[in-house]
Design a protein around this motif. Structure first.
Motif, PDB file in Angstrom:
ATOM      1  N   UNK A 124       0.827  -1.208   0.000  1.00 54.40           N
ATOM      2  CA  UNK A 124       0.000   0.000   0.000  1.00 54.40           C
ATOM      3  C   UNK A 124       0.869   1.269   0.000  1.00 54.40           C
TER       4      UNK A 124
ATOM      5  N   UNK B 168      -6.916  -0.020  -3.819  1.00 56.25           N
ATOM      6  CA  UNK B 168      -7.028  -0.132  -2.361  1.00 56.25           C
ATOM      7  C   UNK B 168      -8.476  -0.391  -1.992  1.00 56.25           C
ATOM      8  N   UNK B 169      -8.667  -1.295  -1.050  1.00 55.59           N
ATOM      9  CA  UNK B 169      -9.999  -1.503  -0.486  1.00 55.59           C
ATOM     10  C   UNK B 169     -10.162  -0.537   0.679  1.00 55.59           C
ATOM     11  N   UNK B 170     -11.344   0.013   0.808  1.00 61.64           N
ATOM     12  CA  UNK B 170     -11.629   0.754   2.037  1.00 61.64           C
ATOM     13  C   UNK B 170     -11.839  -0.272   3.150  1.00 61.64           C
ATOM     14  N   UNK B 171     -11.844   0.182   4.385  1.00 63.20           N
ATOM     15  CA  UNK B 171     -12.141  -0.757   5.476  1.00 63.20           C
ATOM     16  C   UNK B 171     -13.544  -1.346   5.281  1.00 63.20           C
TER      17      UNK B 171
ATOM     18  N   UNK C 111     -10.204  16.906   1.372  1.00 64.92           N
ATOM     19  CA  UNK C 111      -9.335  15.728   1.331  1.00 64.92           C
ATOM     20  C   UNK C 111      -8.714  15.476   2.709  1.00 64.92           C
TER      21      UNK C 111
ATOM     22  N   UNK D 114      -6.063   8.956  -4.617  1.00 59.16           N
ATOM     23  CA  UNK D 114      -6.839   7.940  -3.896  1.00 59.16           C
ATOM     24  C   UNK D 114      -8.180   8.506  -3.406  1.00 59.16           C
ATOM     25  N   UNK D 115      -8.149   9.757  -2.989  1.00 60.40           N
ATOM     26  CA  UNK D 115      -9.386  10.306  -2.423  1.00 60.40           C
ATOM     27  C   UNK D 115     -10.472  10.423  -3.495  1.00 60.40           C
TER      28      UNK D 115
ATOM     29  N   UNK E 168      -2.843   1.184  -8.525  1.00 57.52           N
ATOM     30  CA  UNK E 168      -2.887   0.717  -7.123  1.00 57.52           C
ATOM     31  C   UNK E 168      -4.354   0.657  -6.710  1.00 57.52           C
TER      32      UNK E 168
ATOM     33  N   UNK F  89      -3.065   4.047   6.507  1.00 54.97           N
ATOM     34  CA  UNK F  89      -4.518   3.997   6.343  1.00 54.97           C
ATOM     35  C   UNK F  89      -5.014   2.703   6.973  1.00 54.97           C
ATOM     36  N   UNK F  90      -5.916   2.819   7.954  1.00 55.79           N
ATOM     37  CA  UNK F  90      -6.437   1.605   8.584  1.00 55.79           C
ATOM     38  C   UNK F  90      -7.938   1.482   8.488  1.00 55.79           C
ATOM     39  N   UNK F  91      -8.654   2.541   8.840  1.00 53.42           N
ATOM     40  CA  UNK F  91     -10.113   2.434   8.865  1.00 53.42           C
ATOM     41  C   UNK F  91     -10.801   3.619   8.202  1.00 53.42           C
TER      42      UNK F  91
ATOM     43  N   UNK G  66      -4.102  11.354   3.075  1.00 52.25           N
ATOM     44  CA  UNK G  66      -3.782  11.045   1.679  1.00 52.25           C
ATOM     45  C   UNK G  66      -2.783  12.044   1.112  1.00 52.25           C
TER      46      UNK G  66
ATOM     47  N   UNK H 258       0.551  10.700   2.569  1.00 54.83           N
ATOM     48  CA  UNK H 258       1.003   9.403   2.030  1.00 54.83           C
ATOM     49  C   UNK H 258       1.276   9.429   0.530  1.00 54.83           C
TER      50      UNK H 258
ATOM     51  N   UNK I   4      -4.954   5.417  -9.265  1.00 55.61           N
ATOM     52  CA  UNK I   4      -5.541   4.788  -8.079  1.00 55.61           C
ATOM     53  C   UNK I   4      -6.876   4.171  -8.450  1.00 55.61           C
TER      54      UNK I   4
ATOM     55  N   UNK J  75     -11.886   7.009  -3.940  1.00 57.44           N
ATOM     56  CA  UNK J  75     -12.797   6.650  -2.839  1.00 57.44           C
ATOM     57  C   UNK J  75     -14.127   7.395  -2.944  1.00 57.44           C
TER      58      UNK J  75
END
Lengths: 736, 151
Positions: free
Chosen positions: A222, A436-439, B20, A275-276, A434, B37-39, B24, B27, A231, A279
């Motif tokens: 990541x 990415x999965x969100x939580x 934003x 990425x944002x 890349x 990034x975790x949750x 992000x 990173x 992304x 998402x």
């Protein structure tokens, strides 16, 4: 002169598995050119596919297992370094490429797969031989250089010593001019080091990747940036097997930075410059996509499902298949002087690895090759599945296997869903992507520990001895779903759902374990502790229940059943001592559990108190002993048990995934409660070193936690908890 | 509209949209990937940084809120892993998968700044914001105690 092998991947697995022939072949492989092709990152003289030594003395050792925090990246090379007599401070570790013929895990039929806590178990023997072979090559070369018989030479860390003359040659000096024989020298077991001579094995060293984990430099997939990368996110169907029907892209495409919306076979992807933006586009899509109602799980509710499972497990008329049998339980059960029956249940649970699933892929413009960066438990599936979906050969897949921000069984499924996302999106984009999965994605597309219902029956002879045991398990399938290839290879046996159901080590002459195969359509995977968690919760709780019903101390009862298993007795007796079992505690009680987990002997005792008003269980202390044979890295074995206990605590007390109409109801850490610092007991772990072949350490204590807590609750209240997790509501209901 | 702030003592600007999350920008924009990034919802603490010297969830902090402020990430905690917490983390062999540990260390650094000699209960209370799925909590407590003792 040995010919370099052009296509090492074409080797059959059998060639690796046949022992000496396979080893010598692997050894001869790098003859001259082959090794550099296998690992571009290596430098210096390749003395084996596993080892190369540079003239400055740097020793590169291949790491065949992937690293998810369990420590294999250190412990496997350490085993090789021990027999090589390497100076550990000069060792550099290189991740091995996906070449199963050389680096495959003997514990998984040569597949490169890090799971089941078997990395050290499976590689220990071969790696010692490989290390000893390279040492022998160095000795032979040194003998030639020095003009002395080889048996006058000894080694010290990274040095060959001729004590008669006092001359010494460093491994680097020897490697600079070393000749590598076409055939690996033969090493007999008695030529390996004796345990008393170990300098590395059983001594703690700093895990190699740890320094980077305290300053932000450790790299997970990541964290990587590939030039020209986009992304991506993927919105998946709520139910496996559904596909997107209508997609209204307008809102998502209007978001600044969004490049494209992509229809995938199983979902809808967003491609964006940041990425944002990706998402935000995914969020916009949630209300703008409709799904076909294909797939099995539509209409499935887990609360009703577990009731059906339980009714079926209890009902002998419901068909089952025999999982295992000892003696003649079918004939003996009706003859029992008395019987006892009980039922237990377990819910779905989620891995919750801290790094949400992700991968980077870069498909070549012609679509005939792909480069992948991912954290995976299997280099094999991470290269085979992308090759299959792109219609290319596996050697056109270049995998960079990265550190994993947790694995726990989530990253080894055959179809590597999170990697395929990136591969398909890169193919569509014509650029590296890349994904990415969100939580929330990680929850909704989770692959869970299955639900299971357990009907147990014990038969006693006239003297009251437990003579017959029957355990019927209705359990959602795992193997057939998560890895159909291994499932077929195992003859259709669902090991991931059924292991741990057998009463290993217990003196019960007639035993029968039956499986009621169920397929709800819900996504499942192995989860740390795999089926041992559910099955040992049922069996250990039942043994505890039997003991209490008969007025016998549960530990004494266990010791009697385990009397033919000395290693088990030792871990039990020691943990009993540590916890001062039998000592009365005000408002608190102890519960006990024992487990033979793939040969590792583990025992645990939980000390709990209970708030009868709100139903909350508090675990104050947990004592644990483990005999995993030779503990290669003892402090790491301790760390893994601490970790296993915390993991088991969550599955025992709070963690529950529910399915409504086929879809997952939980979405983030506010409605799925993993243990936090406040929840964790003081843990007291003792490693009992023995000279047995090393067995697993990475998840062994997890299955002890639920039955130990349930036993403690029974001791404190007389009430038996039968359904994990023991949420406050369930506890209150059980207390009445 | 560009937003200016400092990161680890250096000037930084971003033209990311105001909503934003800082996470992000750090990173992917500044390529300081130690912050994780975790949750995405301020529940796990993997994204913890310091803003003007106090800990903050970078996934819950919008770019619009950081103009003129000073951000410290794990990369800026010390130049050479010499912060007492980093040394203690290694001495206690804390990390396993390691993914949450930047956030853990940043949370702990915030605690020690406020309270150089915290009690065990204070450590647990403060650190309860940060999830470690590998369950390294017991070693984290030991490491914080060690750092408090040795600094």
């Amino acid at each position: 002169m040995n010919k370099p092998l052009k296509h090492p991947t074409a080797l059959s697995r059998r060639q690796v598995m046949i022992g000496a022939a396979g080893l010598s072949f692997a050894f001869a492989l790098p003859g001259r050119a082959g090794a550099s092709a296998l690992a571009a990152a290596r430098s210096g003289k390749a003395l084996s596919p596993w080892v190369s030594i540079a003239s400055d003395g740097t020793i590169m050792i291949m790491s065949a297992a992937t690293e998810m925090g369990q420590g294999s990246m250190t412990s496997l090379p350490l085993v090789l370094a021990e027999e090589l007599d390497a100076d550990w401070s000069k060792v550099k570790i290189v991740t091995a490429p996906a070449v199963e013929a050389i680096y495959g895990n003997p514990g998984f039929q040569g597949m490169m797969y890090t799971a089941g806590s078997n990395a050290v178990t499976s590689y220990y023997g071969p790696l010692r031989i490989f290390g000893a072979q390279v040492r022998r090559v160095l000795l032979d070369n040194a003998a030639k250089t020095l003009g002395v018989p080889v048996d006058e030479l000894t080694t010290e860390p990274s040095l060959v010593v001729h004590s008669k003359s006092g001359r010494r040659l460093s491994y680097g000096e020897i490697a600079a001019t070393a000749e590598v024989p076409a055939k690996a020298p033969e090493i007999k077991p008695d030529q390996l080091k004796k345990a008393k001579d170990f300098r590395l094995i059983t001594k703690d060293v700093m895990r190699v990747e740890l320094p980077g984990k305290v300053n932000g430099t450790a790299r997970y997939s990541i964290d990587l940036h590939v030039p020209n990368m986009l992304y991506g996110t993927v919105l998946r169907a709520p139910v496996e097997g559904s596909v997107p029907d209508k997609i209204d892209e307008a809102k998502a495409k209007a978001i600044a930075g969004v490049v494209r919306i992509v229809r995938l076979p199983y979902g809808v992807g967003t491609l964006a410059e940041t990425p944002w933006a990706a998402f935000e586009a995914r969020r916009a899509l949630t209300q703008s996509v409709t799904w076909t109602r294909t797939g099995t799980a539509w209409g499935f509710d887990s609360d009703k499902g577990i009731e059906r499972f339980a009714a079926d497990a209890k009902n002998p008329a419901r068909m089952s298949t025999e999982w295992s049998r000892i003696g003649d339980p079918r004939a003996q059960m009706p003859k029992a002087a008395s019987t006892l029956e009980a039922e237990y249940r377990c819910d779905y649970a989620y891995h919750a690895q801290m790094e949400p699933l992700n991968a980077i892929a870069s498909v070549s413009p012609a679509g005939d090759a792909v480069e992948i960066w991912a954290g995976t438990q299997s280099q094999t599936t991470a290269t085979e599945a992308p090759a299959k979906i792109l219609g290319i050969s596996k050697d056109k897949v270049k995998l960079h296997d990265m550190l994993m921000g947790g694995g726990f069984g989530r990253r080894g499924n055959r179809d590597v869903d999170f990697i395929i996302d990136a591969v398909l999106m890169s193919k569509e984009a014509g650029r590296p992507v890349k994904v990415m999965w969100t939580r929330e994605d990680d929850f909704a597309n989770g692959r869970f520990r299955p639900i299971s219902a357990h009907a147990l029956k014990a038969g006693f002879d006239p003297s009251g001895k437990l003579s017959t045991w029957q355990h019927r398990i209705a359990v959602d399938r795992v193997g057939a779903y998560m890895d159909p290839v291994r499932y077929q290879a195992a003859g259709g046996k669902d090991f991931i759902a059924m292991l741990g159901a057998d009463l290993k080590g217990y003196d019960v002459p007639h035993q029968l374990v039956e499986q009621l195969y169920r397929d709800t359509g819900v996504r499942t995977n192995p989860l740390r502790g795999i089926s041992f968690i559910a099955n040992r919760f049922a069996t250990e709780s039942f043994v505890d229940e039997i003991a209490r019903k008969r007025g016998i101390d549960p530990v004494a009862y266990h010791l009697d059943l385990l009397k033919g298993t000395p290693r088990a007795i030792k871990v039990v007796e020691r943990v009993v001592q540590m916890a001062e079992w039998g000592k009365k505690r005000e408002g608190r009680a102890l519960g006990f559990a024992y487990l033979d987990y793939s040969g590792s002997q583990v025992a645990g005792i939980a000390e709990i108190s209970l708030n009868r008003t709100n139903g909350e269980i508090k675990v104050h202390n947990f004592w644990c002993t483990i005999d995993c044979g030779v503990a290669v890295q003892p402090d790491n074995v301790v760390a893994q048990q601490e970790s296993s206990i915390v993991y088991g605590l969550g599955v025992a007390l709070t963690e529950v995934i529910t399915i409504k109409n086929g879809a997952v109801e939980q979405s983030n850490f506010y409605d799925y409660h993993v243990p936090r610092m406040k929840d964790v007991p003081a843990m007291h772990i003792e490693v009992i070193q023995t000279d047995n072949h090393p067995t697993g350490a990475g998840q062994m204590a997890t299955p002890l936690v639920a039955p130990a807590i349930a036993g403690a609750v029974a001791e404190l209240t007389g009430v038996r908890l039968r359904h994990t997790p023991f949420t406050p509501d369930r506890v209150k209901k059980a207390l009445g | 509209m560009a937003t200016s702030f400092t990161v680890n003592g250096k000037a930084a600007t971003t033209d990311a949209p105001p909503a934003t999350p800082l996470l992000w920008v750090i990173r992917e924009g500044l390529k300081l990937t130690g912050t994780k990034f975790g949750c995405g919802t301020g529940l796990c603490g993997a994204c913890m940084v310091h803003i003007d010297g106090k800990r903050a969830y970078s996934c819950q902090t919008q770019v619009s809120e950081i103009a003129g402020k000073s951000v410290t990430t794990i990369e800026g905690l010390s130049p050479d892993s010499s912060h007492p917490l980093q040394k203690a983390w290694l001495a206690e062999h804390v990390p396993q998968c390691g993914y949450c540990q930047s956030g853990q260390i940043m949370s702990a650094a915030d605690l020690l700044k406020q309270k150089p000699k915290p009690t065990r209960d204070e450590i647990v209370e403060h650190m309860n914001t940060n999830i470690c799925r590998c369950g390294t909590y017991q070693r984290i407590v030991r490491a914080v105690e060690r750092a408090a003792r040795e600094s």
